[in-house]
Scaffold this active site. Structure first.
Site, PDB file in Angstrom:
ATOM      1  N   GLU A   2       5.375   2.403  50.735  1.00 30.97           N
ATOM      2  CA  GLU A   2       6.624   1.655  50.589  1.00 30.97           C
ATOM      3  C   GLU A   2       6.361   0.181  50.305  1.00 30.97           C
ATOM      4  O   GLU A   2       7.077  -0.448  49.525  1.00 30.97           O
ATOM      5  CB  GLU A   2       7.490   1.818  51.843  1.00 30.97           C
ATOM      6  CG  GLU A   2       8.082   3.210  52.002  1.00 30.97           C
ATOM      7  CD  GLU A   2       8.972   3.614  50.835  1.00 30.97           C
ATOM      8  OE1 GLU A   2       9.579   2.734  50.203  1.00 30.97           O
ATOM      9  OE2 GLU A   2       9.056   4.816  50.554  1.00 30.97           O
TER      10      GLU A   2
ATOM     11  N   CYS B 103      18.634  11.422  36.627  1.00 30.53           N
ATOM     12  CA  CYS B 103      19.666  10.385  36.437  1.00 30.53           C
ATOM     13  C   CYS B 103      18.987   9.077  36.033  1.00 30.53           C
ATOM     14  O   CYS B 103      19.122   8.045  36.687  1.00 30.53           O
ATOM     15  CB  CYS B 103      20.478  10.228  37.713  1.00 30.53           C
ATOM     16  SG  CYS B 103      22.023   9.313  37.507  1.00 30.53           S
TER      17      CYS B 103
ATOM     18  N   CYS C 211      22.078  14.997  32.221  1.00 35.65           N
ATOM     19  CA  CYS C 211      23.241  15.463  32.996  1.00 35.65           C
ATOM     20  C   CYS C 211      23.349  16.984  33.009  1.00 35.65           C
ATOM     21  O   CYS C 211      23.836  17.577  33.978  1.00 35.65           O
ATOM     22  CB  CYS C 211      24.522  14.862  32.437  1.00 35.65           C
ATOM     23  SG  CYS C 211      24.586  13.048  32.534  1.00 35.65           S
TER      24      CYS C 211
ATOM     25  N   CYS D 203      21.453  18.395  36.005  1.00 40.70           N
ATOM     26  CA  CYS D 203      21.595  17.652  37.267  1.00 40.70           C
ATOM     27  C   CYS D 203      22.296  18.507  38.314  1.00 40.70           C
ATOM     28  O   CYS D 203      23.338  19.121  38.022  1.00 40.70           O
ATOM     29  CB  CYS D 203      22.390  16.365  37.029  1.00 40.70           C
ATOM     30  SG  CYS D 203      22.656  15.400  38.532  1.00 40.70           S
TER      31      CYS D 203
ATOM     32  N   CYS E 243      30.136  14.724  39.350  1.00 40.81           N
ATOM     33  CA  CYS E 243      29.824  13.350  38.917  1.00 40.81           C
ATOM     34  C   CYS E 243      30.988  12.739  38.152  1.00 40.81           C
ATOM     35  O   CYS E 243      31.313  13.159  37.030  1.00 40.81           O
ATOM     36  CB  CYS E 243      28.564  13.349  38.053  1.00 40.81           C
ATOM     37  SG  CYS E 243      28.099  11.698  37.487  1.00 40.81           S
TER      38      CYS E 243
END
Length: 350
Positions: free
Chosen positions: A43, A196, A203, A206, A212
């Site tokens: 991270e 995305c 799309c 997805c 969406c």
């Protein structure tokens, strides 16, 4: 809305990206816990850096310093050299500070709650939430650029970033499940990174295609909207590359504070609109015809390069000569490595 979380987790179970620091969903379900040290390191490295760039560095750091005790005991110069090329060098300094704080104040065990994580050096709200969620499976809301994009499209939010960040965070919080929150956090980020995407989102495949709002409205490729950035300024500087007759190079360790803090580099001027010449040693300095150019987050940098061959008795006013056999160009930050790449051929070992 919770059904959306379940849909995404089903997609993640089949499509999770392979990461050096990640426990795959099937192993996680079987009770294999993530290594908080590896998650924390990933991270920190991923702050403003791509996964592709981080993989190699993460593997290298885990090989050199496999535990937080090893990293805490490492020499600063060794860690800074290993970090060279990854950029945003304050992260490397904070990496050491945090490792030592975990060893000194927490017996080498990473805190497993958001508030305590937030008190560690170099850990802000996003990183604390990511560690708490991914390493300890706590229902913290993790929002990076991928998640912002997914939320803006899912809810067809047209208010521009960064002003819309609180609203997008609330949308993300509403979807964070109590069960498997760590996998869910990684699933949303994977969705943004692989499906995305900023341009040409896929799309059709997805898992959130049907609900969406932006897909329905035909606005997905417009989102998220962002407030226009100001023009990036350009700063100028002078660097001095000197080589002694025995092949040694004149280098300095930059001050801890500021850009490239604690890193090895070439002596030089301050960076600004009109840099003042500041040669580190008396010599017949010759300018190169090319300048080194590098872009930082907030400005472009153009460095005029001065080179010189000096004798064994030459005494620098700053920095020190490093024997050629001990000098590793790979230990230089990218901006300084660019200087070396341009200058070294003019300074042959005599």
């Amino acid at each position: 809305m919770r059904d959306l979380s379940l849909q995404l987790l089903e997609w993640y179970d089949a499509n999770a990206r392979t990461m050096p620091w990640r426990v795959p969903p099937d192993q996680r379900k079987a009770g294999v816990a993530p290594n908080p040290y590896a998650v924390w390191m990933s991270e920190v490295m991923l702050q403003q850096t791509t996964v592709a760039a981080v993989r190699e560095y993460h593997n290298k750091f885990m090989s050199l310093w496999p535990t937080v005790f090893d990293l805490a005991a490492a020499e600063d110069a060794d860690v800074m050299a290993a970090w060279a090329g990854l950029g945003y060098y304050a992260r490397a300094r904070n990496l050491l500070k945090c490792a030592r704080a975990v060893v000194d104040n927490h017996d080498g065990i990473f805190p497993n709650d958001y508030k305590t994580l937030l008190k560690l050096p170099g850990i802000g709200p996003y990183t604390a939430a990511a560690i708490a969620s991914i390493a300890f499976d706590l229902p913290e809301t993790v929002v990076d650029g991928n998640v912002e994009r997914v939320m803006a499209r899912l809810h067809d939010i047209h208010d521009p970033l960064p002003g819309s960040k609180p609203a997008l965070t609330e949308k993300a919080r509403a979807l964070t499940p109590a069960q498997r929150p760590g996998d869910y956090a990684q699933a949303v980020m994977d969705l943004g990174a692989t499906i995305c995407t900023p341009k040409n989102p896929a799309c059709g495949i997805c898992p959130w295609r049907d609900p969406c709002d932006a897909r329905i409205a035909g606005t997905a490729t417009e989102l998220p909207k962002k407030t226009p950035k100001k023009k990036t300024p350009t700063r100028f500087g002078i660097v001095y590359v000197a080589r002694r007759s025995d092949g040694a190079w004149l280098l300095e360790t930059r001050p801890e504070s500021g850009l490239l803090g604690g890193m090895l580099g070439w002596p030089g001027s301050d960076w600004g609109d009109a840099p003042v010449p500041n040669p580190p040693i008396e010599a017949e300095w010759q300018p190169l015809n090319e300048e080194a150019r590098h872009t930082f987050t907030h400005f472009h940098l153009r460095l005029k390069i001065m080179t010189a061959q000096v004798q064994m008795d030459a005494q620098p006013t700053t920095g020190a000569f490093i024997p050629h056999t001990d000098f590793q160009p790979s230990a230089l930050p990218t901006a300084m490595r660019k200087v070396f790449d341009l200058a070294h051929s003019t300074l042959r070992n005599t």
